[in-house]
Design a protein around this motif. Structure first.
Motif, PDB file in Angstrom:
ATOM      1  N   UNK A   1      63.170 -23.965 -57.225  1.00 42.94           N
ATOM      2  CA  UNK A   1      63.424 -22.762 -56.432  1.00 42.94           C
ATOM      3  C   UNK A   1      62.111 -22.016 -56.246  1.00 42.94           C
ATOM      4  N   UNK A   2      62.015 -21.271 -55.163  1.00 42.83           N
ATOM      5  CA  UNK A   2      60.822 -20.459 -54.948  1.00 42.83           C
ATOM      6  C   UNK A   2      60.885 -19.181 -55.766  1.00 42.83           C
ATOM      7  N   UNK A   3      59.730 -18.637 -56.048  1.00 37.64           N
ATOM      8  CA  UNK A   3      59.661 -17.373 -56.776  1.00 37.64           C
ATOM      9  C   UNK A   3      60.485 -16.314 -56.045  1.00 37.64           C
ATOM     10  N   UNK A   4      61.234 -15.554 -56.837  1.00 38.26           N
ATOM     11  CA  UNK A   4      62.123 -14.552 -56.270  1.00 38.26           C
ATOM     12  C   UNK A   4      63.533 -15.060 -56.031  1.00 38.26           C
ATOM     13  N   UNK A   5      63.719 -16.359 -56.143  1.00 44.19           N
ATOM     14  CA  UNK A   5      65.025 -16.954 -55.912  1.00 44.19           C
ATOM     15  C   UNK A   5      65.919 -16.908 -57.133  1.00 44.19           C
ATOM     16  N   UNK A   6      67.067 -17.562 -57.003  1.00 43.77           N
ATOM     17  CA  UNK A   6      68.084 -17.546 -58.061  1.00 43.77           C
ATOM     18  C   UNK A   6      68.594 -18.947 -58.342  1.00 43.77           C
ATOM     19  N   UNK A   7      69.014 -19.128 -59.580  1.00 47.36           N
ATOM     20  CA  UNK A   7      69.705 -20.335 -60.001  1.00 47.36           C
ATOM     21  C   UNK A   7      70.786 -19.947 -60.989  1.00 47.36           C
ATOM     22  N   UNK A   8      71.815 -20.768 -61.053  1.00 50.90           N
ATOM     23  CA  UNK A   8      72.864 -20.559 -62.039  1.00 50.90           C
ATOM     24  C   UNK A   8      73.036 -21.828 -62.853  1.00 50.90           C
ATOM     25  N   UNK A   9      72.850 -21.714 -64.156  1.00 54.71           N
ATOM     26  CA  UNK A   9      73.052 -22.829 -65.065  1.00 54.71           C
ATOM     27  C   UNK A   9      74.452 -22.756 -65.668  1.00 54.71           C
ATOM     28  N   UNK A  10      75.035 -23.921 -65.886  1.00 52.83           N
ATOM     29  CA  UNK A  10      76.338 -24.017 -66.547  1.00 52.83           C
ATOM     30  C   UNK A  10      76.231 -25.001 -67.694  1.00 52.83           C
ATOM     31  N   UNK A  11      77.042 -24.768 -68.716  1.00 54.75           N
ATOM     32  CA  UNK A  11      77.092 -25.677 -69.863  1.00 54.75           C
ATOM     33  C   UNK A  11      78.529 -25.716 -70.358  1.00 54.75           C
ATOM     34  N   UNK A  12      79.118 -26.906 -70.285  1.00 57.70           N
ATOM     35  CA  UNK A  12      80.504 -27.080 -70.700  1.00 57.70           C
ATOM     36  C   UNK A  12      80.573 -27.880 -71.993  1.00 57.70           C
ATOM     37  N   UNK A  13      81.312 -27.358 -72.937  1.00 58.14           N
ATOM     38  CA  UNK A  13      81.530 -28.052 -74.208  1.00 58.14           C
ATOM     39  C   UNK A  13      82.867 -28.784 -74.159  1.00 58.14           C
ATOM     40  N   UNK A  14      82.878 -29.980 -74.696  1.00 55.83           N
ATOM     41  CA  UNK A  14      84.109 -30.763 -74.720  1.00 55.83           C
ATOM     42  C   UNK A  14      84.191 -31.553 -76.019  1.00 55.83           C
ATOM     43  N   UNK A  15      85.413 -31.958 -76.352  1.00 57.26           N
ATOM     44  CA  UNK A  15      85.609 -32.728 -77.569  1.00 57.26           C
ATOM     45  C   UNK A  15      86.610 -32.051 -78.492  1.00 57.26           C
ATOM     46  N   UNK A  16      86.516 -32.410 -79.759  1.00 58.97           N
ATOM     47  CA  UNK A  16      87.472 -31.906 -80.747  1.00 58.97           C
ATOM     48  C   UNK A  16      87.043 -30.528 -81.250  1.00 58.97           C
ATOM     49  N   UNK A  17      87.297 -29.529 -80.408  1.00 62.19           N
ATOM     50  CA  UNK A  17      86.836 -28.167 -80.646  1.00 62.19           C
ATOM     51  C   UNK A  17      87.992 -27.282 -81.096  1.00 62.19           C
ATOM     52  N   UNK A  18      87.814 -26.613 -82.225  1.00 59.00           N
ATOM     53  CA  UNK A  18      88.795 -25.624 -82.646  1.00 59.00           C
ATOM     54  C   UNK A  18      88.435 -24.259 -82.052  1.00 59.00           C
ATOM     55  N   UNK A  19      87.182 -23.899 -82.170  1.00 50.99           N
ATOM     56  CA  UNK A  19      86.730 -22.627 -81.605  1.00 50.99           C
ATOM     57  C   UNK A  19      85.216 -22.685 -81.430  1.00 50.99           C
ATOM     58  N   UNK A  20      84.733 -21.807 -80.568  1.00 51.74           N
ATOM     59  CA  UNK A  20      83.289 -21.716 -80.336  1.00 51.74           C
ATOM     60  C   UNK A  20      82.841 -20.307 -80.670  1.00 51.74           C
ATOM     61  N   UNK A  21      81.886 -20.182 -81.529  1.00 51.21           N
ATOM     62  CA  UNK A  21      81.332 -18.874 -81.874  1.00 51.21           C
ATOM     63  C   UNK A  21      80.260 -18.524 -80.849  1.00 51.21           C
ATOM     64  N   UNK A  22      79.035 -18.374 -81.234  1.00 50.90           N
ATOM     65  CA  UNK A  22      78.003 -18.004 -80.271  1.00 50.90           C
ATOM     66  C   UNK A  22      77.634 -19.181 -79.366  1.00 50.90           C
ATOM     67  N   UNK A  23      77.293 -18.847 -78.128  1.00 50.68           N
ATOM     68  CA  UNK A  23      76.744 -19.815 -77.181  1.00 50.68           C
ATOM     69  C   UNK A  23      75.471 -19.211 -76.618  1.00 50.68           C
TER      70      UNK A  23
END
Length: 121
Positions: free
Chosen positions: A12-34
Motif C-alpha cells: 500500500x502507498x503511504x497514507x493508505x489503509x490495510x486490514x489484517x485478520x487472524x482466525x483461530x480454529x481447532x479444539x478451543x475452549x476459550x481465548x484470552x488475549x489476542x
C-alpha cells in the motif's frame, strides 16, 4: 490442534489503509488475549496491539491513533485496522493468541505464520 491463519497483508502507498485478520480454529475452549506483533529482518518482534477477552486494548506508542485492534469472539477472530500507514510500518505482522484448549489445563500461546505489510513512500 489449534491454528491461527492470518490474511490481509499487502502493498500500500503511504497514507493508505490495510486490514489484517487472524482466525483461530481447532479444539478451543476459550481465548484470552489476542494481539498483533511485527518484526523486521534482524530485529526483535515487537508488540503492536493487544486486546483481552473483555475488550480492553493496549497499543504501541508508534501506532496509537492510527491502528485499531478489535475481535469477534463468536468467530475467534482478531482484526487490525491500519490507517495512515507509514513506510516505517513495513514489517511482517504476526498474530498471537493465548488459548485455553479443550481437555487441557492452562493457557497456551499460539502464533500465526506472519503476513507481509509493505508501505511505499
Amino acid at each position: 490442534q489449534v491454528h491461527l491463519v492470518e490474511s490481509g497483508g499487502g502493498l500500500v502507498q503511504a497514507g493508505g489503509s490495510l486490514r489484517l485478520s487472524c482466525a483461530a480454529s481447532g479444539s478451543i475452549r476459550s481465548i484470552n488475549a489476542m494481539g498483533w506483533y511485527r518484526q523486521a529482518p534482524g530485529k526483535q518482534r515487537e508488540l503492536v496491539a493487544v486486546i483481552n477477552s473483555g475488550g480492553s486494548t493496549n497499543y504501541a506508542d508508534s501506532v496509537k491513533g492510527r491502528f485499531t485492534i478489535s475481535r469477534d469472539n463468536a468467530k475467534n477472530t482478531v482484526y487490525l485496522q491500519m490507517n495512515s500507514l507509514k513506510p516505517e510500518d513495513t514489517d511482517v505482522y504476526f498474530c498471537n493468541a493465548r488459548i485455553v484448549r479443550m481437555n487441557f489445563r492452562g493457557e497456551f500461546i499460539y502464533w500465526g505464520q506472519g503476513t507481509q505489510v509493505t508501505v511505499s513512500s
